[in-house]
Design a protein around this motif. Structure first.
Motif, PDB file in Angstrom:
ATOM      1  N   HIS A  59       3.959  -4.943   1.088  1.00 45.80           N
ATOM      2  CA  HIS A  59       3.976  -3.579   1.013  1.00 45.80           C
ATOM      3  C   HIS A  59       4.480  -2.873   2.632  1.00 45.80           C
ATOM      4  CE1 HIS A  59       3.079  -2.934  -2.881  1.00 45.80           C
ATOM      5  NE2 HIS A  59       1.823  -3.816  -2.891  1.00 45.80           N
ATOM      6  N   LEU A  60       3.981  -3.652   3.424  1.00 46.08           N
ATOM      7  CA  LEU A  60       4.261  -3.137   4.856  1.00 46.08           C
ATOM      8  C   LEU A  60       5.929  -3.380   5.277  1.00 46.08           C
ATOM      9  CD1 LEU A  60       1.251  -4.127   6.934  1.00 46.08           C
ATOM     10  CD2 LEU A  60       1.905  -1.590   6.751  1.00 46.08           C
ATOM     11  N   ASN A  61       6.207  -4.718   4.703  1.00 43.18           N
ATOM     12  CA  ASN A  61       7.633  -4.960   4.890  1.00 43.18           C
ATOM     13  C   ASN A  61       8.479  -4.125   4.163  1.00 43.18           C
ATOM     14  OD1 ASN A  61       7.238  -7.177   6.431  1.00 43.18           O
ATOM     15  ND2 ASN A  61       6.963  -8.737   5.025  1.00 43.18           N
ATOM     16  N   GLU A  62       8.167  -3.683   2.838  1.00 42.80           N
ATOM     17  CA  GLU A  62       9.167  -2.847   2.015  1.00 42.80           C
ATOM     18  C   GLU A  62       9.206  -1.559   2.850  1.00 42.80           C
ATOM     19  OE1 GLU A  62      10.680  -3.080  -1.107  1.00 42.80           O
ATOM     20  OE2 GLU A  62      10.135  -5.198  -0.530  1.00 42.80           O
ATOM     21  N   LEU A  63       7.918  -1.033   3.198  1.00 43.10           N
ATOM     22  CA  LEU A  63       8.134   0.355   4.126  1.00 43.10           C
ATOM     23  C   LEU A  63       8.919   0.195   5.347  1.00 43.10           C
ATOM     24  CD1 LEU A  63       4.503   1.216   3.386  1.00 43.10           C
ATOM     25  CD2 LEU A  63       6.339   2.481   2.345  1.00 43.10           C
ATOM     26  N   SER A  64       8.922  -0.655   5.914  1.00 48.14           N
ATOM     27  CA  SER A  64       9.502  -1.168   7.084  1.00 48.14           C
ATOM     28  C   SER A  64      10.915  -1.255   6.800  1.00 48.14           C
ATOM     29  CB  SER A  64       9.015  -2.297   7.910  1.00 48.14           C
ATOM     30  OG  SER A  64       9.887  -2.653   9.154  1.00 48.14           O
ATOM     31  N   ILE A  80      -1.082   3.378   1.962  1.00 50.42           N
ATOM     32  CA  ILE A  80      -0.958   2.817   3.291  1.00 50.42           C
ATOM     33  C   ILE A  80      -0.455   3.911   4.390  1.00 50.42           C
ATOM     34  CG2 ILE A  80       0.439   1.228   4.576  1.00 50.42           C
ATOM     35  CD1 ILE A  80       0.280  -0.734   2.205  1.00 50.42           C
ATOM     36  N   LEU A  81       0.561   4.674   3.721  1.00 50.43           N
ATOM     37  CA  LEU A  81       1.133   5.736   4.573  1.00 50.43           C
ATOM     38  C   LEU A  81       0.108   6.678   4.807  1.00 50.43           C
ATOM     39  CD1 LEU A  81       4.720   5.938   2.783  1.00 50.43           C
ATOM     40  CD2 LEU A  81       4.295   5.146   5.322  1.00 50.43           C
ATOM     41  N   ARG A  82      -0.610   7.118   3.981  1.00 50.36           N
ATOM     42  CA  ARG A  82      -1.795   8.127   4.044  1.00 50.36           C
ATOM     43  C   ARG A  82      -2.650   7.417   5.277  1.00 50.36           C
ATOM     44  NH1 ARG A  82      -6.578  10.187   2.204  1.00 50.36           N
ATOM     45  NH2 ARG A  82      -6.946   8.445   0.678  1.00 50.36           N
ATOM     46  N   ARG A 111      15.203   4.899   0.564  1.00 43.55           N
ATOM     47  CA  ARG A 111      14.003   5.293   1.313  1.00 43.55           C
ATOM     48  C   ARG A 111      12.782   5.935   0.408  1.00 43.55           C
ATOM     49  NH1 ARG A 111      17.792   5.995   5.172  1.00 43.55           N
ATOM     50  NH2 ARG A 111      18.465   7.961   4.390  1.00 43.55           N
ATOM     51  N   LEU A 112      13.352   6.631  -0.652  1.00 45.13           N
ATOM     52  CA  LEU A 112      12.202   7.139  -1.214  1.00 45.13           C
ATOM     53  C   LEU A 112      11.745   6.293  -2.676  1.00 45.13           C
ATOM     54  CD1 LEU A 112      14.295  10.622  -2.397  1.00 45.13           C
ATOM     55  CD2 LEU A 112      12.188  10.383  -1.011  1.00 45.13           C
ATOM     56  N   ILE A 136       8.092   2.700   8.585  1.00 44.68           N
ATOM     57  CA  ILE A 136       7.207   2.464   9.501  1.00 44.68           C
ATOM     58  C   ILE A 136       7.730   1.496  10.394  1.00 44.68           C
ATOM     59  CG2 ILE A 136       5.442   2.722   8.026  1.00 44.68           C
ATOM     60  CD1 ILE A 136       5.096  -0.287   7.659  1.00 44.68           C
ATOM     61  N   THR A 137       7.061   1.181  11.632  1.00 43.16           N
ATOM     62  CA  THR A 137       7.565   0.176  12.635  1.00 43.16           C
ATOM     63  C   THR A 137       6.354  -0.463  13.194  1.00 43.16           C
ATOM     64  OG1 THR A 137       9.036  -0.201  14.505  1.00 43.16           O
ATOM     65  CG2 THR A 137       7.529   1.872  14.311  1.00 43.16           C
TER      66      THR A 137
END
Length: 165
Positions: A127-132, A98-100, A86-87, A137-138
């Protein structure tokens, strides 16, 4: 009778300490004041040797309240594999940006391109897929992404933990 008097005195001492503590929403007057540790010790029983964090924030019209506590042995004796995965998803400048941005409000990949955060929708989706995949994220609806509610306070905690103390 003496036991009852001692117990009553202890209750009065604790009540007085609680009534004169700074609000958890206020910044302590001094870095030497351990207001969080004092509150943890005065509150409900928690195991000796614990790490805790929490928060109460309003962002983008939403309110988030969250707290988490782990005994020391759960951190030192258990594998870190999932946490490191996760980190590691956070350890990229574009993902951080993106998260900010998502802290302010949900966004689409097209929004991220339009705002100049990423150069293309394919980059945004990567990047959204990696964070998901890492659980940060969702999809809120159709093609709009948001930070999972249970991750807002942990994310902010990680960021402030990285500040120069």
């Amino acid at each position: 009778m003496t036991d009852l008097v001692q117990r009553l005195a202890e209750v009065e001492r604790r009540l007085d300490a609680l009534e004169h503590k700074p609000s958890a929403k206020q910044q302590p007057a001094s870095a030497d004041t351990f207001w969080l540790l004092d509150a943890l010790q005065a509150g409900p029983e928690i195991p000796d040797g614990s790490v805790a964090f929490g928060g109460d924030v309003q962002l983008g019209g939403s309110s988030y309240q969250y707290q988490w506590q782990r005994p020391t042995h759960a951190v030192t004796d258990e594998p870190w594999t999932d946490a490191i995965t996760r980190l590691s998803a956070l350890a990229h400048p574009l993902r951080a940006e993106i998260l900010r941005r998502l802290l302010a409000a949900p966004a689409t990949a097209a929004d991220l391109v339009e705002e100049g955060i990423v150069s293309s929708t394919s980059t945004a989706y990567h990047h959204l897929n990696e964070l998901s995949s890492a659980g940060w994220i969702t999809k809120a609806k159709a093609s709009t992404f948001e930070i999972r509610a249970s991750r807002v306070i942990p994310l902010m905690t990680i960021i402030i933990a990285g500040e120069d103390h």
